[in-house]
Design an enzyme around this catalytic site. Sequence first.
Site, mmCIF file in Angstrom:
data_model
loop_
_atom_site.group_PDB
_atom_site.id
_atom_site.type_symbol
_atom_site.label_atom_id
_atom_site.label_comp_id
_atom_site.label_asym_id
_atom_site.label_seq_id
_atom_site.Cartn_x
_atom_site.Cartn_y
_atom_site.Cartn_z
ATOM 1 N N VAL A 38 0.832 -1.204 0.000
ATOM 2 C CA VAL A 38 0.000 0.000 0.000
ATOM 3 C C VAL A 38 0.871 1.261 0.000
ATOM 4 C CG1 VAL A 38 -1.720 1.295 1.321
ATOM 5 C CG2 VAL A 38 -1.907 -1.196 1.132
ATOM 6 N N GLU A 39 1.955 1.224 0.744
ATOM 7 C CA GLU A 39 2.802 2.409 0.872
ATOM 8 C C GLU A 39 3.528 2.762 -0.418
ATOM 9 O OE1 GLU A 39 3.199 4.518 3.169
ATOM 10 O OE2 GLU A 39 2.316 3.623 4.947
#
Length: 537
Positions: free
Chosen positions: A135-136
């Site tokens: 996600v990051e």
Amino acid sequence: MIKKLVLLIAASSFLSGCQLLSAEAEPPTPEELPQHTQSEGIERYALIHPGTASAQAIDRQLPAALQADLWDRIRLQMSIEIPANSLIESHRDWYLRHPNYINRVTQRAAPFLHLIVEEIEKRGLPLELVLVPVVESAYDTFAYSHGRASGIWQFIPSTARFYGLEIDWWYDGRRDVMAATTTALDYFDRLHKTFDGDWLLALAAYNGGQGRVLGAMRRNEREGKPTDYWSLSSLPQETRNYVPKILALAELLRDSEEWAVTWPHIPNQRVTDIVDVGQQIDLALAAEMAGMSLEDLHRYNSGYNRWATAPDGPHTLLLPVERANQFRAALNDSDPADWLAWQRHHVRSGESLQVIARRYNTTVQAIQQFNNISGSLIRQGDYLLIPVASQALERYTLSTEQRLAAAQSRPQGQQKIDHRVQRGDTLWDLSRKYNVSIANIARWNNMAPGDMLRPGQTLAIWQANASASSTSTASSGTPVMRTVQYNVRNGDSLARIANRFRVTIADIERWNSISRDRFLQPGQRLTLHVDVTKVTL
């Protein structure tokens, strides 16, 4: 619980593992690298290629560590409960509609994932944490966000330094996969304890900041509402989407057969090894000794900003297992004095250590260290031994300078303007001057919009057409310059005056020896040098 947590807020409210993400499922745009087709890019980027071996069905009778597929090892140890929730469903559907996203992320994660899983297991943390970098950063080691967050775990500088990651001219620990992983897990361990074992709150705090989550919990408590993650409606939208994204991925991994999602096979074995060289080494020489291309070695070791490891460390290199063995043998057969190239420099009149360091693409500290100089005083006629790159600097394609050069050269319009930053320039000034957005200037120059400009720095400014206005090309014919004496009126500001006369705040400051930190006074007279073809006087 709240009262105990409030005591921590003053010391920790500024810390956040990452910058807030957009509500879209796609993570922040990573730092741009040379463009390829999808298949070429995956092949070039991955270094090792998951999916080349046949994936075996999960054997639930075997312990997690003995599974053939690393994803199965992770599946069997997932422990965070996933509730029925519309946000989770929304993000899950996005991933289902974009199966190539999981393939791309798996390719990027493959060289590092086994090491990360081992570190998480050592600490007894949930294996769902391997999904945080998805996600990051989509596991892009060079990812750099609009909020100055960097690396696969997207640390901002303040958090990175608070937890001991080094960031300097030679090295950025946020992009060092293993150093950043250790720091990220330390941070998660602390957040888990802070929030009394609630992993959803810990994940939210990693994204939005511990202080912001504590504040939302206090607000709910005052209003008589629950303080669990799902009840914190005052959290920013980005943070309210962040945890559901991770849980959506966790559900698709845990129940991949139910959702018919293919996670490309990654062998459950160590594919990389860490070698501690013990002293500074030229990356080109290290690549030659390991039997790798320089670009591939640098991609594994993206924490190094320049052409060599840092003089004062770290001196570790992450390499594929078979290359690590060859590299160790080559180290044993070589003289450590040959691990750097050297240049003998004769000090000329007027030269300083800073001037010499810039010339040889090194630092003042490195020159001082190698020449046993405690201060900055050098004399004409002295000789200095300078460590230098063994190859042309252009060969180090993933160094900070070359990544910047590649980004600035990538066509983004019909005309490129090289703007040399003057004292007092800001991105806002330049965006008005060239009629482009701050976000675009930042993107064209591998920056974040909040980064500081340095006098002498060169920025690439792209214009949509060759007749666009710039300092070097007027928008309509030859510039007609006039000097204007302007009397400041009530309500005037430097920004308003600069906008009216199509100049920058820095120009006005320079022409009038004033600072934007001081208020203008009605009746104050300002000297302006104006192109009258651009304004109506």
